[in-house]
Scaffold this motif. Sequence first.
Motif, PDB file in Angstrom:
ATOM      1  N   GLU A  44      42.267 -39.957  33.595  1.00 57.98           N
ATOM      2  CA  GLU A  44      40.860 -39.990  33.983  1.00 57.98           C
ATOM      3  C   GLU A  44      40.719 -39.613  35.464  1.00 57.98           C
ATOM      4  N   ARG A  45      39.544 -39.099  35.805  1.00 54.84           N
ATOM      5  CA  ARG A  45      39.262 -38.851  37.212  1.00 54.84           C
ATOM      6  C   ARG A  45      39.215 -40.192  37.940  1.00 54.84           C
ATOM      7  N   GLU A  46      39.788 -40.255  39.133  1.00 51.66           N
ATOM      8  CA  GLU A  46      39.823 -41.512  39.881  1.00 51.66           C
ATOM      9  C   GLU A  46      39.370 -41.302  41.316  1.00 51.66           C
ATOM     10  N   PHE A  47      38.808 -42.360  41.851  1.00 51.48           N
ATOM     11  CA  PHE A  47      38.316 -42.362  43.222  1.00 51.48           C
ATOM     12  C   PHE A  47      39.485 -42.357  44.201  1.00 51.48           C
ATOM     13  N   VAL A  48      39.351 -41.584  45.286  1.00 48.68           N
ATOM     14  CA  VAL A  48      40.377 -41.538  46.327  1.00 48.68           C
ATOM     15  C   VAL A  48      39.866 -42.155  47.628  1.00 48.68           C
ATOM     16  N   ALA A  49      38.749 -41.625  48.140  1.00 55.74           N
ATOM     17  CA  ALA A  49      38.238 -42.090  49.428  1.00 55.74           C
ATOM     18  C   ALA A  49      36.782 -41.687  49.570  1.00 55.74           C
ATOM     19  N   ARG A  50      36.073 -42.415  50.417  1.00 60.43           N
ATOM     20  CA  ARG A  50      34.694 -42.031  50.713  1.00 60.43           C
ATOM     21  C   ARG A  50      34.414 -42.263  52.189  1.00 60.43           C
ATOM     22  N   VAL A  51      33.385 -41.574  52.685  1.00 64.47           N
ATOM     23  CA  VAL A  51      32.975 -41.692  54.090  1.00 64.47           C
ATOM     24  C   VAL A  51      31.452 -41.763  54.121  1.00 64.47           C
ATOM     25  N   SER A  52      30.949 -42.571  55.031  1.00 59.14           N
ATOM     26  CA  SER A  52      29.508 -42.764  55.146  1.00 59.14           C
ATOM     27  C   SER A  52      28.831 -41.529  55.727  1.00 59.14           C
ATOM     28  N   ARG A  53      27.511 -41.558  55.746  1.00 59.63           N
ATOM     29  CA  ARG A  53      26.743 -40.386  56.164  1.00 59.63           C
ATOM     30  C   ARG A  53      27.056 -39.955  57.592  1.00 59.63           C
ATOM     31  N   ASN A  54      27.249 -40.923  58.480  1.00 56.58           N
ATOM     32  CA  ASN A  54      27.523 -40.542  59.862  1.00 56.58           C
ATOM     33  C   ASN A  54      29.008 -40.627  60.204  1.00 56.58           C
TER      34      ASN A  54
END
Length: 116
Positions: A44-54
């Motif tokens: 399955e596709r899995e989450f790696v990382a995220r970054v906020s808008r700023n």
Amino acid sequence: QVQLVESGGGLVQAGGSLRLSCAASGLTFSNYGMAWFRQAPGKEREFVARVSRNGDSTYYSDFVKGRFIISRDNAKNTVYLQMNSLKPEDTAVYYCAAGVSMFDYWGQGTQVTVSS
């Protein structure tokens, strides 16, 4: 029309590094949170990382924490994923995604292959 275009994938030996880029167009980039996901063959596709808008807040999955760094340049409408200490199990197609409350837009993906 929103477009997310990933680049920077390739073949690397275990322990090596790669830097992925995702160039966005057709949206007000600084209004969107950005993330990287990956999908390995048969999984399955899995989450790696995220970054906020700023860019002042980041979050990582446990399996990349301490090895990968997500960042963004709002002046260039681009999000990056610096991947260090790569392992064969990091082999996957990597996708960037953009969203506000959920991820609405997705790129086509870039292949990362880590050889042992």
